[in-house]
Design a protein around this motif. Structure first.
Motif, PDB file in Angstrom:
ATOM      1  N   GLY A 164      49.492  44.762  26.520  1.00 22.11           N
ATOM      2  CA  GLY A 164      48.079  44.806  26.129  1.00 22.11           C
ATOM      3  C   GLY A 164      47.165  45.059  27.322  1.00 22.11           C
ATOM      4  N   VAL A 165      47.466  44.437  28.444  1.00 23.63           N
ATOM      5  CA  VAL A 165      46.655  44.646  29.648  1.00 23.63           C
ATOM      6  C   VAL A 165      46.787  46.081  30.144  1.00 23.63           C
ATOM      7  CG1 VAL A 165      46.387  44.000  32.065  1.00 23.63           C
ATOM      8  CG2 VAL A 165      46.715  42.233  30.343  1.00 23.63           C
ATOM      9  N   GLU A 166      48.012  46.590  30.113  1.00 21.90           N
ATOM     10  CA  GLU A 166      48.228  47.965  30.584  1.00 21.90           C
ATOM     11  C   GLU A 166      47.500  48.964  29.690  1.00 21.90           C
ATOM     12  OE1 GLU A 166      51.867  51.017  31.780  1.00 21.90           O
ATOM     13  OE2 GLU A 166      52.296  49.122  30.754  1.00 21.90           O
ATOM     14  N   LEU A 167      47.561  48.760  28.377  1.00 23.80           N
ATOM     15  CA  LEU A 167      46.878  49.660  27.459  1.00 23.80           C
ATOM     16  C   LEU A 167      45.364  49.635  27.697  1.00 23.80           C
ATOM     17  CD1 LEU A 167      46.988  51.556  25.028  1.00 23.80           C
ATOM     18  CD2 LEU A 167      46.839  49.529  23.550  1.00 23.80           C
ATOM     19  N   THR A 168      44.835  48.427  27.892  1.00 22.76           N
ATOM     20  CA  THR A 168      43.390  48.304  28.154  1.00 22.76           C
ATOM     21  C   THR A 168      43.016  48.974  29.465  1.00 22.76           C
ATOM     22  OG1 THR A 168      43.359  46.198  26.966  1.00 22.76           O
ATOM     23  CG2 THR A 168      41.489  46.671  28.410  1.00 22.76           C
ATOM     24  N   MET A 169      43.831  48.801  30.491  1.00 25.71           N
ATOM     25  CA  MET A 169      43.546  49.388  31.798  1.00 25.71           C
ATOM     26  C   MET A 169      43.589  50.914  31.732  1.00 25.71           C
ATOM     27  SD  MET A 169      45.565  48.872  35.409  1.00 25.71           S
ATOM     28  CE  MET A 169      46.930  49.901  34.845  1.00 25.71           C
ATOM     29  N   ARG A 170      44.586  51.482  31.020  1.00 28.74           N
ATOM     30  CA  ARG A 170      44.696  52.936  30.908  1.00 28.74           C
ATOM     31  C   ARG A 170      43.486  53.510  30.166  1.00 28.74           C
ATOM     32  NH1 ARG A 170      48.024  53.533  34.937  1.00 28.74           N
ATOM     33  NH2 ARG A 170      50.077  52.583  34.595  1.00 28.74           N
ATOM     34  N   GLN A 171      43.075  52.837  29.131  1.00 29.86           N
ATOM     35  CA  GLN A 171      41.912  53.304  28.386  1.00 29.86           C
ATOM     36  C   GLN A 171      40.646  53.225  29.238  1.00 29.86           C
ATOM     37  OE1 GLN A 171      41.233  51.147  24.771  1.00 29.86           O
ATOM     38  NE2 GLN A 171      39.744  52.621  23.983  1.00 29.86           N
ATOM     39  N   PHE A 172      40.527  52.155  30.004  1.00 33.51           N
ATOM     40  CA  PHE A 172      39.370  51.979  30.884  1.00 33.51           C
ATOM     41  C   PHE A 172      39.344  53.067  31.947  1.00 33.51           C
ATOM     42  CE2 PHE A 172      36.797  49.687  34.059  1.00 33.51           C
ATOM     43  CZ  PHE A 172      35.744  49.286  33.241  1.00 33.51           C
ATOM     44  N   GLN A 173      40.489  53.383  32.512  1.00 32.55           N
ATOM     45  CA  GLN A 173      40.578  54.432  33.525  1.00 32.55           C
ATOM     46  C   GLN A 173      40.224  55.799  32.930  1.00 32.55           C
ATOM     47  OE1 GLN A 173      44.638  53.816  34.800  1.00 32.55           O
ATOM     48  NE2 GLN A 173      44.014  52.598  36.590  1.00 32.55           N
ATOM     49  N   ALA A 174      40.640  56.037  31.695  1.00 33.63           N
ATOM     50  CA  ALA A 174      40.334  57.320  31.046  1.00 33.63           C
ATOM     51  C   ALA A 174      38.828  57.473  30.825  1.00 33.63           C
ATOM     52  CB  ALA A 174      41.082  57.417  29.718  1.00 33.63           C
ATOM     53  N   VAL A 175      38.154  56.387  30.446  1.00 34.58           N
ATOM     54  CA  VAL A 175      36.706  56.441  30.244  1.00 34.58           C
ATOM     55  C   VAL A 175      35.996  56.750  31.559  1.00 34.58           C
ATOM     56  CG1 VAL A 175      34.669  55.086  29.627  1.00 34.58           C
ATOM     57  CG2 VAL A 175      36.735  54.945  28.229  1.00 34.58           C
ATOM     58  N   LEU A 176      36.415  56.099  32.643  1.00 30.13           N
ATOM     59  CA  LEU A 176      35.801  56.342  33.948  1.00 30.13           C
ATOM     60  C   LEU A 176      36.068  57.769  34.428  1.00 30.13           C
ATOM     61  CD1 LEU A 176      36.524  52.978  35.817  1.00 30.13           C
ATOM     62  CD2 LEU A 176      34.401  53.725  34.737  1.00 30.13           C
ATOM     63  N   ALA A 177      37.289  58.246  34.191  1.00 28.42           N
ATOM     64  CA  ALA A 177      37.624  59.607  34.608  1.00 28.42           C
ATOM     65  C   ALA A 177      36.783  60.626  33.859  1.00 28.42           C
ATOM     66  CB  ALA A 177      39.103  59.874  34.382  1.00 28.42           C
ATOM     67  N   LYS A 178      36.476  60.338  32.602  1.00 26.79           N
ATOM     68  CA  LYS A 178      35.632  61.239  31.821  1.00 26.79           C
ATOM     69  C   LYS A 178      34.228  61.335  32.390  1.00 26.79           C
ATOM     70  CE  LYS A 178      34.298  62.133  27.034  1.00 26.79           C
ATOM     71  NZ  LYS A 178      34.356  61.623  25.631  1.00 26.79           N
ATOM     72  N   GLN A 179      33.781  60.295  33.063  1.00 27.95           N
ATOM     73  CA  GLN A 179      32.454  60.282  33.685  1.00 27.95           C
ATOM     74  C   GLN A 179      32.472  60.826  35.110  1.00 27.95           C
ATOM     75  OE1 GLN A 179      29.790  59.560  31.848  1.00 27.95           O
ATOM     76  NE2 GLN A 179      31.221  59.221  30.151  1.00 27.95           N
ATOM     77  N   GLY A 180      33.642  61.279  35.574  1.00 24.17           N
ATOM     78  CA  GLY A 180      33.725  61.867  36.907  1.00 24.17           C
ATOM     79  C   GLY A 180      34.196  60.908  37.990  1.00 24.17           C
ATOM     80  N   VAL A 181      34.745  59.769  37.604  1.00 25.53           N
ATOM     81  CA  VAL A 181      35.219  58.789  38.587  1.00 25.53           C
ATOM     82  C   VAL A 181      36.671  59.100  38.935  1.00 25.53           C
ATOM     83  CG1 VAL A 181      35.624  56.342  39.049  1.00 25.53           C
ATOM     84  CG2 VAL A 181      33.647  57.050  37.679  1.00 25.53           C
ATOM     85  N   GLU A 182      36.976  59.129  40.220  1.00 29.55           N
ATOM     86  CA  GLU A 182      38.333  59.385  40.695  1.00 29.55           C
ATOM     87  C   GLU A 182      38.721  58.340  41.732  1.00 29.55           C
ATOM     88  OE1 GLU A 182      38.535  63.315  42.238  1.00 29.55           O
ATOM     89  OE2 GLU A 182      38.008  64.290  40.346  1.00 29.55           O
ATOM     90  N   ARG A 183      39.999  58.022  41.755  1.00 26.17           N
ATOM     91  CA  ARG A 183      40.506  57.052  42.723  1.00 26.17           C
ATOM     92  C   ARG A 183      40.787  57.739  44.053  1.00 26.17           C
ATOM     93  NH1 ARG A 183      44.565  52.162  41.329  1.00 26.17           N
ATOM     94  NH2 ARG A 183      44.931  51.358  43.445  1.00 26.17           N
ATOM     95  N   ILE A 184      40.440  57.087  45.138  1.00 26.15           N
ATOM     96  CA  ILE A 184      40.668  57.643  46.475  1.00 26.15           C
ATOM     97  C   ILE A 184      42.134  57.472  46.848  1.00 26.15           C
ATOM     98  CG2 ILE A 184      40.128  57.395  48.929  1.00 26.15           C
ATOM     99  CD1 ILE A 184      37.330  56.518  48.140  1.00 26.15           C
ATOM    100  N   GLN A 185      42.758  58.571  47.247  1.00 25.53           N
ATOM    101  CA  GLN A 185      44.133  58.512  47.724  1.00 25.53           C
ATOM    102  C   GLN A 185      44.140  57.902  49.121  1.00 25.53           C
ATOM    103  OE1 GLN A 185      46.706  59.275  45.703  1.00 25.53           O
ATOM    104  NE2 GLN A 185      45.152  59.709  44.141  1.00 25.53           N
TER     105      GLN A 185
END
Length: 218
Positions: free
Chosen positions: A134-155
């Motif tokens: 459940g936590v992983e599913l919530t985290m993946r969905q949260f990351q997808a929403v942020l990515a849609k707004q142009g948010v990217e993680r720094i390598q």
């Protein structure tokens, strides 16, 4: 010829002389009077030219005012549009910054579930696995929403240290390091449409001070 006949003949001659003369001749027109007549004839044209010149000047002035007003309005429109975009971007950036700690906690919760030591067959094993999914599913969905707004993680890990994107919390010397390199990530960093929201907090390996300097290529 009698005296009466002489007087009648003199009267007739005088009358004929008066009829042939036709009265006094008209006075001749001099140069001064001719110039005045010319000036009177030309006066209406000069007045028309002056009226047209004044009208043209007023029209040019009105046109100049219109051009300035149009330019001022266009500048105001562009400035208002730019300020609106900056305001919206600032509000979105502030919101994303406030949401990043939530994403951090989801990642920590998932890591804690993965590290939990539960014996196989234990009644708690199924519960831990369910929570982790459940936590992983919530985290993946949260990351997808942020990515849609142009948010990217720094390598970070394995990348050369970049002070604009990385914040070094720990440093260590390593003989195998040729340049400052990120060896560990303590907290993830993110960018929003290319702009750094939060630098990644990292551990950096730097070249050992005892290591001989590299020779310059000839």
């Amino acid at each position: 010829m009698t005296d009466d006949e002489g007087r009648l003949e003199a009267a007739d001659l005088q009358a004929e002389g008066s009829g042939a003369g036709g009265g006094e001749p008209p006075p001749a027109t001099g140069p001064t009077e001719a110039m005045e007549l010319d000036a009177v004839a030309e006066a209406p044209g000069d007045a028309d030219d002056g009226f047209m010149s004044a009208s043209d000047a007023k029209l040019a002035e009105a046109n100049e005012r219109y051009v300035r007003l149009a330019a001022d309005f266009d500048n105001y429109r562009k400035r208002s549009q730019r300020e609106s975009q900056e305001l919206a971007a600032g509000a979105g950036e502030a919101l994303v910054k406030d949401l990043l700690p939530v994403l951090d906690n989801l990642e920590r919760a998932l890591a804690a579930c993965a590290e939990a030591k539960v014996e196989d067959g234990s009644p708690h094993a199924a519960a831990v696995e369910s929570v982790a999914k459940g936590v992983e599913l919530t985290m993946r969905q949260f990351q997808a929403v942020l990515a849609k707004q142009g948010v990217e993680r720094i390598q970070a890990v394995g990348k050369p240290f970049d002070p604009h994107r990385h914040e070094a919390l720990l440093q260590e010397e390593r003989e195998d390091a040729t340049v400052e390199t990120v060896t560990g990530e303590l907290e993830a960093g993110y960018v929003l449409r290319g702009r750094v929201l939060r630098p990644a907090k990292v551990r950096v390996a730097r070249p050992s001070s005892a290591r001989p300097p590299a020779k310059a290529s000839s």
